[in-house]
Write a protein that holds these residues in place. Structure first.
Motif, PDB file in Angstrom:
ATOM      1  N   VAL A   1       1.664 -11.548  -3.837  1.00  0.00           N
ATOM      2  CA  VAL A   1       1.735  -9.906  -3.247  1.00  0.00           C
ATOM      3  C   VAL A   1       0.813  -9.190  -4.254  1.00  0.00           C
ATOM      4  O   VAL A   1       0.693  -9.533  -5.344  1.00  0.00           O
ATOM      5  CB  VAL A   1       3.231  -9.266  -3.448  1.00  0.00           C
ATOM      6  N   TYR A   2      -0.319  -8.559  -3.477  1.00  0.00           N
ATOM      7  CA  TYR A   2      -1.174  -7.890  -4.462  1.00  0.00           C
ATOM      8  C   TYR A   2      -0.608  -6.419  -4.293  1.00  0.00           C
ATOM      9  O   TYR A   2      -0.251  -5.710  -3.329  1.00  0.00           O
ATOM     10  CB  TYR A   2      -2.557  -7.832  -3.687  1.00  0.00           C
ATOM     11  N   SER A   3      -0.691  -5.700  -5.564  1.00  0.00           N
ATOM     12  CA  SER A   3      -0.258  -4.346  -5.693  1.00  0.00           C
ATOM     13  C   SER A   3      -0.918  -3.793  -7.096  1.00  0.00           C
ATOM     14  O   SER A   3      -1.289  -4.633  -7.784  1.00  0.00           O
ATOM     15  CB  SER A   3       1.295  -4.116  -5.769  1.00  0.00           C
ATOM     16  N   GLU A   4      -1.047  -2.459  -6.742  1.00  0.00           N
ATOM     17  CA  GLU A   4      -1.589  -1.838  -8.002  1.00  0.00           C
ATOM     18  C   GLU A   4      -0.828  -0.571  -8.391  1.00  0.00           C
ATOM     19  O   GLU A   4      -0.759   0.475  -7.666  1.00  0.00           O
ATOM     20  CB  GLU A   4      -3.112  -1.220  -7.873  1.00  0.00           C
ATOM     21  N   ILE A   5       0.070  -0.727  -9.265  1.00  0.00           N
ATOM     22  CA  ILE A   5       0.948   0.367  -9.609  1.00  0.00           C
ATOM     23  C   ILE A   5       0.453   1.542  -9.998  1.00  0.00           C
ATOM     24  O   ILE A   5       0.870   2.512  -9.434  1.00  0.00           O
ATOM     25  CB  ILE A   5       2.085  -0.101 -10.899  1.00  0.00           C
ATOM     26  N   GLU A   6      -0.695   1.675 -10.813  1.00  0.00           N
ATOM     27  CA  GLU A   6      -1.193   2.862 -11.130  1.00  0.00           C
ATOM     28  C   GLU A   6      -2.152   3.566 -10.152  1.00  0.00           C
ATOM     29  O   GLU A   6      -2.124   4.863 -10.133  1.00  0.00           O
ATOM     30  CB  GLU A   6      -1.941   2.764 -12.469  1.00  0.00           C
TER      31      GLU A   6
ATOM     32  N   CYS B   1       0.765  -1.221  -0.025  1.00  0.00           N
ATOM     33  CA  CYS B   1      -0.103  -0.042  -0.021  1.00  0.00           C
ATOM     34  C   CYS B   1       1.054   1.275  -0.041  1.00  0.00           C
ATOM     35  O   CYS B   1       0.480   2.178   0.151  1.00  0.00           O
ATOM     36  CB  CYS B   1      -1.066   0.032   1.094  1.00  0.00           C
ATOM     37  N   ASP B   2       2.091   1.034  -0.145  1.00  0.00           N
ATOM     38  CA  ASP B   2       2.848   2.138  -0.203  1.00  0.00           C
ATOM     39  C   ASP B   2       2.988   3.038  -1.511  1.00  0.00           C
ATOM     40  O   ASP B   2       3.631   2.280  -2.708  1.00  0.00           O
ATOM     41  CB  ASP B   2       4.456   2.025   0.262  1.00  0.00           C
TER      42      ASP B   2
ATOM     43  N   ASN C   1      -4.361   5.704  -4.557  1.00  0.00           N
ATOM     44  CA  ASN C   1      -5.541   5.819  -3.452  1.00  0.00           C
ATOM     45  C   ASN C   1      -5.289   4.474  -2.630  1.00  0.00           C
ATOM     46  O   ASN C   1      -5.655   3.454  -2.893  1.00  0.00           O
ATOM     47  CB  ASN C   1      -6.768   5.574  -3.728  1.00  0.00           C
ATOM     48  N   PRO C   2      -4.376   4.263  -1.423  1.00  0.00           N
ATOM     49  CA  PRO C   2      -4.129   3.324  -0.369  1.00  0.00           C
ATOM     50  C   PRO C   2      -5.342   2.780   0.079  1.00  0.00           C
ATOM     51  O   PRO C   2      -5.336   1.516   0.151  1.00  0.00           O
ATOM     52  CB  PRO C   2      -3.218   3.872   0.491  1.00  0.00           C
ATOM     53  N   VAL C   3      -6.405   3.478   0.395  1.00  0.00           N
ATOM     54  CA  VAL C   3      -7.748   3.074   1.007  1.00  0.00           C
ATOM     55  C   VAL C   3      -8.318   1.888  -0.235  1.00  0.00           C
ATOM     56  O   VAL C   3      -8.469   0.825   0.330  1.00  0.00           O
ATOM     57  CB  VAL C   3      -8.634   3.821   1.178  1.00  0.00           C
ATOM     58  N   GLU C   4      -8.136   2.306  -1.455  1.00  0.00           N
ATOM     59  CA  GLU C   4      -8.850   1.710  -2.549  1.00  0.00           C
ATOM     60  C   GLU C   4      -8.113   0.219  -2.817  1.00  0.00           C
ATOM     61  O   GLU C   4      -8.471  -0.783  -2.747  1.00  0.00           O
ATOM     62  CB  GLU C   4      -8.738   2.587  -3.588  1.00  0.00           C
ATOM     63  N   ILE C   5      -6.639   0.634  -2.794  1.00  0.00           N
ATOM     64  CA  ILE C   5      -5.959  -0.637  -2.913  1.00  0.00           C
ATOM     65  C   ILE C   5      -6.167  -1.841  -1.939  1.00  0.00           C
ATOM     66  O   ILE C   5      -6.279  -3.099  -2.204  1.00  0.00           O
ATOM     67  CB  ILE C   5      -4.318  -0.290  -2.949  1.00  0.00           C
TER      68      ILE C   5
END
Ligand code: GDP
Length: 440
Positions: A158-163, A136-137, A166-170
């Motif tokens: 590991v789950y991440s969303e590079i683009e 979430c960073d 919004n950490p809450v959404e991630i």
């Protein structure tokens, strides 16, 4: 770990040892030294003062001076007080919910990402959990990469969303993803800053509010002493976290953080980090830690580590070999490998009662077995299984091959011989008796 504090407390108790009869003055003097030791360990002044005041009250209440061994009783009172200071009982993590959601908080560099990996690995092996790590960073792409590297090393997704910024959404998306894909544990690693700041606190508070974790852990570097305590307070005021993780206890920490955090935030220390590797994690036991601080060792943890490495099948095979006189250098080598798996030597020695003090001036290398291994590797397979073959000519060759001296080879041969004899004796008719004598 806490070497200085242990040494100073030991000195404090020494005041009592030299005296045939102990007086109130000796006790007061001892407690003054105990207080000084705590202050030197970076324990907050008020905590240290209250600590000794409580021990003194108990000592008076229990008539320490009239007991048979006042010194020992005082050590016990100090131990009990140390245990209380660090939280009393052992505190586990809340694993309710499906998935269980654990939120990590703490400053950058505290060891959050490393610990997220350690915890995932720990709960995977010990509790059979299927963890998902969440990055979430949103500020440091390197932090996301780091979590991916950690995840890969322990075989955890590991789950991440590079683009997404919004950490809450991630975090919310990650929990949905976990539910849809059969993960029963979600560990959310958040962004930390170098120091406490409002923006960071707001962000983690929003994540916390949105995902309502079952467990919120605050990770802190134990080497930062009083700062660790202040940071803990700031995070606790905003998050009301459930427990503390003290990292880097393998370093030369003075112990202040471990001894003060509980009284300041009234939250238990739940885990400790003792190294950079993924298995350098331990549940925190106040009583065992107090024993270590007082130089009484931590035999329980030592035995637990030994048991974790113990392989019953291997042990049976070894017993048979000993009975048949077939114990050789390959078996010796296998034993060394097992001991090495238990952890680094310094750490292990700290768990043996009294050993820490006795060996404090000896530089224990983590590669303590290097020479022994080199010597054994320079033997031929035949020599390893039949050590009696090794004569002076062979010893010279082995010394040369392993880059050691013939004296070192001789020493190892002697040790091996003694060990074999002892093992043989344990097997014989008198063996049981002997085991009993050794406390087994
Ligand atoms: P984060 O910024 O809070 O995520 O911190 P990291 O997990 O990146 O850790 C910062 C540094 O501390 C890294 O170099 C880690 O390898 C190291 N580290 C983390 N935990 C421990 C520990 O228990 N012992 C030691 N010696 N190093 C640790």
């Amino acid at each position: 770990m806490f070497d200085n504090l242990s040494e100073k407390l030991d000195k404090a108790f020494h005041i009592l040892k030299g005296h045939g009869k102990i007086t109130e003055i000796n006790v007061a003097e001892t407690l003054k030294e105990v207080r000084r030791a705590l202050l030197d360990a970076d324990v907050n002044f008020k905590i240290a003062k209250d600590f000794t005041a409580r021990v003194r009250d108990k000592a008076i209440g229990q008539n320490v001076l009239t007991t048979l061994q006042p010194g020992q009783l005082l050590v016990k009172l100090v131990k009990d007080e140390l245990v209380d200071l660090m939280g009393g009982d052992v505190a586990g993590v809340n694993l309710s919910g499906n998935p269980t959601v654990i939120l990590m908080s703490g400053l950058q560099g505290s060891g959050k990402t490393t610990f997220s990996g350690k915890l995932a690995n720990y709960l995977k092996t010990k509790k059979n959990k299927k963890p998902l790590l969440v990055a979430c960073d949103i500020y440091r792409p390197a932090a996301i990469n780091q979590l991916h590297v950690v995840g890969k090393s322990i075989d955890v997704e590991v789950y991440s969303e590079i683009e997404n910024k919004n950490p809450v959404e991630i975090a919310q998306n990650a929990i949905k993803y976990a539910k849809a894909n059969g993960f029963n544990l979600v560990i959310v690693d958040t962004a930390g800053r170098l120091a406490v700041d409002e923006e960071m606190m707001d962000e983690i508070a929003r994540v916390h509010q949105a995902i309502q974790p079952h467990e919120t852990l605050f990770v802190v570097d134990s080497m930062t002493g009083q700062d660790a305590v202040n940071t803990a307070k700031a995070f606790n005021d905003r998050l009301n976290f459930d427990g503390v993780v003290l990292t880097k206890l393998d370093g030369d920490t003075r112990g202040g953080a471990a001894l003060s955090i509980k009284s300041v935030v009234n939250k238990p220390i739940k885990f400790i980090g003792t190294g950079e590797k993924m298995d350098a994690i331990d549940a925190f036991y106040p009583s065992r830690m107090a024993d270590r601080i007082l130089g009484m060792g931590d035999v329980v943890s030592l035995v637990e580590r030994a048991q974790a490495q113990f392989d019953e099948e291997e042990a049976r095979k070894l017993q048979k070999k000993i009975a048949k006189n077939q114990f050789g250098f390959d078996d010796f080598l296998a034993q060394i490998q097992q001991v090495k798996k238990m952890g680094n030597m310094k750490d292990l020695i700290g768990m043996i009662p009294g050993a820490s003090k006795a060996m404090k001036d000896i530089d224990i290398q983590d590669d303590a077995f290097k020479h022994i291994e080199a010597i054994i590797y320079s033997m031929t397979p035949e020599e390893r299984s039949k050590p009696t073959l090794i004569d002076t000519r062979r010893k010279n060759r082995i010394a040369k091959g392993s880059g050691t001296k013939i004296e070192q080879v001789n020493q190892l041969m002697k040790q091996f011989d003694q060990m074999s004899k002892m093992m043989k004796m344990m097997q014989g008719p008198g063996g049981k008796q002997m085991m009993k004598m050794m406390g087994g």
